[in-house]
Structure formats: C-alpha cells, structure tokens
Design a protein around this motif. Structure first.
Motif, PDB file in Angstrom:
ATOM      1  N   VAL A  13       0.834  -1.204   0.000  1.00  0.00           N
ATOM      2  CA  VAL A  13       0.000   0.000   0.000  1.00  0.00           C
ATOM      3  C   VAL A  13       0.867   1.251   0.000  1.00  0.00           C
ATOM      4  O   VAL A  13       0.614   2.208  -0.740  1.00  0.00           O
ATOM      5  N   ILE A  14       1.910   1.247   0.820  1.00  0.00           N
ATOM      6  CA  ILE A  14       2.795   2.411   0.915  1.00  0.00           C
ATOM      7  C   ILE A  14       3.473   2.679  -0.428  1.00  0.00           C
ATOM      8  O   ILE A  14       3.472   3.806  -0.941  1.00  0.00           O
ATOM      9  N   ALA A  15       4.042   1.620  -1.023  1.00  0.00           N
ATOM     10  CA  ALA A  15       4.753   1.772  -2.296  1.00  0.00           C
ATOM     11  C   ALA A  15       3.815   2.249  -3.402  1.00  0.00           C
ATOM     12  O   ALA A  15       4.159   3.151  -4.179  1.00  0.00           O
ATOM     13  N   ALA A  16       2.621   1.660  -3.466  1.00  0.00           N
ATOM     14  CA  ALA A  16       1.668   2.044  -4.508  1.00  0.00           C
ATOM     15  C   ALA A  16       1.156   3.461  -4.296  1.00  0.00           C
ATOM     16  O   ALA A  16       0.956   4.213  -5.261  1.00  0.00           O
ATOM     17  N   ALA A  17       0.938   3.847  -3.037  1.00  0.00           N
ATOM     18  CA  ALA A  17       0.439   5.188  -2.756  1.00  0.00           C
ATOM     19  C   ALA A  17       1.481   6.253  -3.109  1.00  0.00           C
ATOM     20  O   ALA A  17       1.138   7.354  -3.550  1.00  0.00           O
ATOM     21  N   ILE A  18       2.755   5.925  -2.935  1.00  0.00           N
ATOM     22  CA  ILE A  18       3.820   6.851  -3.331  1.00  0.00           C
ATOM     23  C   ILE A  18       3.789   7.058  -4.842  1.00  0.00           C
ATOM     24  O   ILE A  18       3.961   8.174  -5.352  1.00  0.00           O
ATOM     25  N   GLY A  73      -8.433   7.746  12.832  1.00  0.00           N
ATOM     26  CA  GLY A  73      -7.063   7.439  13.215  1.00  0.00           C
ATOM     27  C   GLY A  73      -6.037   7.965  12.236  1.00  0.00           C
ATOM     28  O   GLY A  73      -4.945   8.379  12.628  1.00  0.00           O
ATOM     29  N   SER A  74      -6.376   7.965  10.943  1.00  0.00           N
ATOM     30  CA  SER A  74      -5.456   8.501   9.939  1.00  0.00           C
ATOM     31  C   SER A  74      -5.209   9.987  10.165  1.00  0.00           C
ATOM     32  O   SER A  74      -4.076  10.472  10.052  1.00  0.00           O
ATOM     33  N   ILE A  81       2.582  12.748  12.816  1.00  0.00           N
ATOM     34  CA  ILE A  81       3.722  12.768  11.894  1.00  0.00           C
ATOM     35  C   ILE A  81       4.310  14.179  11.817  1.00  0.00           C
ATOM     36  O   ILE A  81       5.527  14.380  11.951  1.00  0.00           O
ATOM     37  N   LEU A  82       3.437  15.170  11.598  1.00  0.00           N
ATOM     38  CA  LEU A  82       3.884  16.553  11.463  1.00  0.00           C
ATOM     39  C   LEU A  82       4.604  17.025  12.722  1.00  0.00           C
ATOM     40  O   LEU A  82       5.679  17.650  12.646  1.00  0.00           O
ATOM     41  N   MET A  83       4.044  16.699  13.888  1.00  0.00           N
ATOM     42  CA  MET A  83       4.632  17.188  15.133  1.00  0.00           C
ATOM     43  C   MET A  83       5.919  16.443  15.500  1.00  0.00           C
ATOM     44  O   MET A  83       6.788  17.009  16.163  1.00  0.00           O
ATOM     45  N   VAL A  84       6.044  15.202  15.070  1.00  0.00           N
ATOM     46  CA  VAL A  84       7.306  14.481  15.286  1.00  0.00           C
ATOM     47  C   VAL A  84       8.430  15.161  14.505  1.00  0.00           C
ATOM     48  O   VAL A  84       9.527  15.389  15.036  1.00  0.00           O
ATOM     49  N   SER A 212      -0.791   2.415   8.919  1.00  0.00           N
ATOM     50  CA  SER A 212      -0.310   1.827   7.664  1.00  0.00           C
ATOM     51  C   SER A 212      -0.721   2.670   6.461  1.00  0.00           C
ATOM     52  O   SER A 212       0.086   2.925   5.556  1.00  0.00           O
ATOM     53  N   THR A 213      -1.973   3.111   6.437  1.00  0.00           N
ATOM     54  CA  THR A 213      -2.465   3.869   5.285  1.00  0.00           C
ATOM     55  C   THR A 213      -1.971   5.310   5.284  1.00  0.00           C
ATOM     56  O   THR A 213      -2.073   5.997   4.265  1.00  0.00           O
ATOM     57  N   SER A 214      -1.442   5.782   6.418  1.00  0.00           N
ATOM     58  CA  SER A 214      -0.953   7.162   6.501  1.00  0.00           C
ATOM     59  C   SER A 214       0.540   7.288   6.248  1.00  0.00           C
ATOM     60  O   SER A 214       1.068   8.402   6.217  1.00  0.00           O
ATOM     61  N   LEU A 215       1.236   6.169   6.053  1.00  0.00           N
ATOM     62  CA  LEU A 215       2.677   6.232   5.823  1.00  0.00           C
ATOM     63  C   LEU A 215       3.064   6.978   4.545  1.00  0.00           C
ATOM     64  O   LEU A 215       4.142   7.583   4.499  1.00  0.00           O
TER      65      LEU A 215
END
Length: 316
Positions: A13-18, A73-74, A81-84, A212-215
C-alpha cells in the motif's frame, strides 16, 4: 500468518500510494484541468486512496468500527507525523517561519469538522436522509465552501516532470488498482487480527490500519522537511485531514444499514476527541508569537506526541 500478510500488504500500500502521488503530480502538471483546487483534490485523493479502499472494504465486511476508526485514526496519525518532524527539526522553529494566513482557516475547519464527528458519535440516534447521517451533508457543505474560498486564485503549476499526460494517467490508474486491491486485503487482515487477538476493532482501525495507510503522508512530509518546504508539509497534512473526513462521507453513502456514526461503537469517541485536541494544539502553534527558547518552542509537539501514545495505550 495473518500478521505477516498484514505487514506485507501494508508495504505494498505504501509503495503504490507513493506512485499514486508521483503520477497524480504528473497529471496535475500536464492536464488543462490543473489549477489550485484540481491539483489539491487530485493529489489529496491520491494519497488518501488507501484510507478510502480500507474503509469501503470494512463496510463490505460489515465492520463499521474499522471504517470509522481508520478515517479518524489517519487524521490523528497525520498530525502526529507533522509534530514528530517539528520536534526533530525544532532548531529550525518551523511554525515560526510559515505564513499562517493559509493554514489557519484549514486548521480551524478541521477542528470544527472533528467536533461535529465527536458530537454525532456520542449522539448515536441522530437523524438521517436516505440512510446517510445528517452530519455528513453538513460536513460536505462546509468542505465545499472552504475549498471555494481557498481557491480564489489559480496558481501556475511548475513543470518538473518529463512524463506525458497519457503516461501519468496510465501510471495513476495502475497504482490506484494496486492500492484498491492491497487496501482491501489490509482491512480483511486487520479484521482477522481483531478477531484472533481479541483486540478492539476501533483500536485496530484507529491505530494499526490508520498508521499503515498514513505512511505515504509520512514520506511526503519527510521530503518537504528535507527540502525546507515547511509550508508545504503543514499544508499537506491539514489538507489531507479535511479530505479524509470527506472520504468518511463517501463511506457512509455505501453503508446502507443507517448512519455509520450511529452504529460505530462509542470507543471511537476517544480517537475523535484526540483529533480535536491535537488540532487545537496545531492552531495554537500557528498563532502563538515567536519564541526563542527551544524548550518552550518544542512543548506543543512534545505534548502532541505524548497524547497520541497515551490514547493508543488507553484504546489497546
């Protein structure tokens, strides 16, 4: 075995979404339909397609908690992610360097929409039209109004790709099909994990599947921070969160047993309230005066990260 399938599918999913993001950008550059709003919707839709496919699959297998938890959750994970990255790059004092005139309206809208979701999750007998919750119509109207105001001017899109429109379109469709298939498997595997381990479906949807879907968003923000394009990083997260809420509207349309927020369990309120709190911190950080001490500057990001992991533990 189920967990292994979940992890492998998450990587796909991550690779395809990229790739979706890459080819979506090509279409944005080469199409005569470009412009600010079209580009935002296209790229936003590309990076959010994993959330849509997983939630629609959750509807198909009749697990509304995963469908709702995935969207909520996403959004929470996106802010985390942004705050990290803000914490990691705290010496750059990112939020002190950006113009908040564009970001504040989007953040305020996200806060208001999250509050609406929290109210209607708590109110589990809200009215509906055509089996769709009345809150979904309200969320859609707000989104359209805000997008029209933000799209007052068309911006020229920089031509950086050597690919043609046809190549971009074909690549986009192929990547979308891969995401659709892998996202469906991801949801089914997540549902199986919840049943096999006894974990709460809301936790699985809000944190395991949502992460997973937000990576793909994580990759986008990382690239923006490395290029010092902090405004793009902030804008992509806030805009993606608004788009994700509209995907919840689509999910409710396909869930024909009644308003999905009425049927989803009350445990989703934790994620909804967490989203409200984290968005409020973003709004505060955008508006506060510039600070010199790094410890003071890093407080909002530190609090956000702690909130996320405390809420994860509570739901687990």
């Amino acid at each position: 075995m189920t967990i292994l399938i979940f992890l492998i599918t998450a990587v796909i999913v991550i690779a395809a979404a990229i790739q979706l993001n890459k080819y979506g950008d090509v279409i944005n550059q080469k199409s005569s339909l470009s412009g600010a709003l079209i580009g935002t919707l296209l790229i936003g839709g590309a990076t959010s397609l994993p959330e849509l496919t997983t939630s629609l699959t959750a509807v198909y297998i009749d697990n509304p908690d995963i469908a709702v938890g995935n969207m909520l959750g996403s959004n929470v994970f996106n802010i985390m992610i942004l705050m990290v990255f803000d914490f990691i790059y705290r010496k750059k004092k990112v939020f002190n360097t950006v113009d908040n005139r564009t970001h504040l309206p989007v953040a305020n809208t996200g806060f208001f929409m999250s509050a609406i979701l929290a109210v209607f999750i708590f109110w589990d007998s809200s009215p509906s039209f055509f089996q769709i919750g009345i809150e979904m119509y309200l969320l859609l109207i707000i989104y359209i109004v805000v997008m029209k105001r933000l799209d007052s001017e068309d911006e020229e899109v920089e031509q950086t790709s050597n690919l043609t429109l046809k190549q971009g379109t074909i690549g986009f469709i192929i990547a979308a099909l891969v995401v659709f298939g892998a996202g469906s498997v991801l949801t089914i595997a997540g549902d199986a994990i919840a049943q096999q381990t006894g974990m709460n479906s809301s936790f699985v949807g809000s944190f395991l599947i949502a992460a997973s879907t937000s990576l793909p968003e994580l990759v986008t923000v990382l690239a923006a921070f490395r290029l010092a394009k902090y405004s793009i990083a902030i804008g992509s997260i806030l805009g993606s969160n608004l788009f994700n809420i509209q995907l919840l509207v689509i999910t409710d349309i396909f869930y024909q047993k009644g308003p999905i927020l009425n049927i989803a369990s009350m445990s989703n309120i934790t994620t909804a309230l967490l989203g409200i709190g984290m968005t409020a911190i973003i709004i505060y950080t955008l508006q506060r005066p510039s600070v010199k001490r790094l410890v003071i500057y890093a407080l909002p990001s530190t609090v956000t990260i702690i909130l996320y992991f405390v809420a994860s533990y509570m739901m687990f």
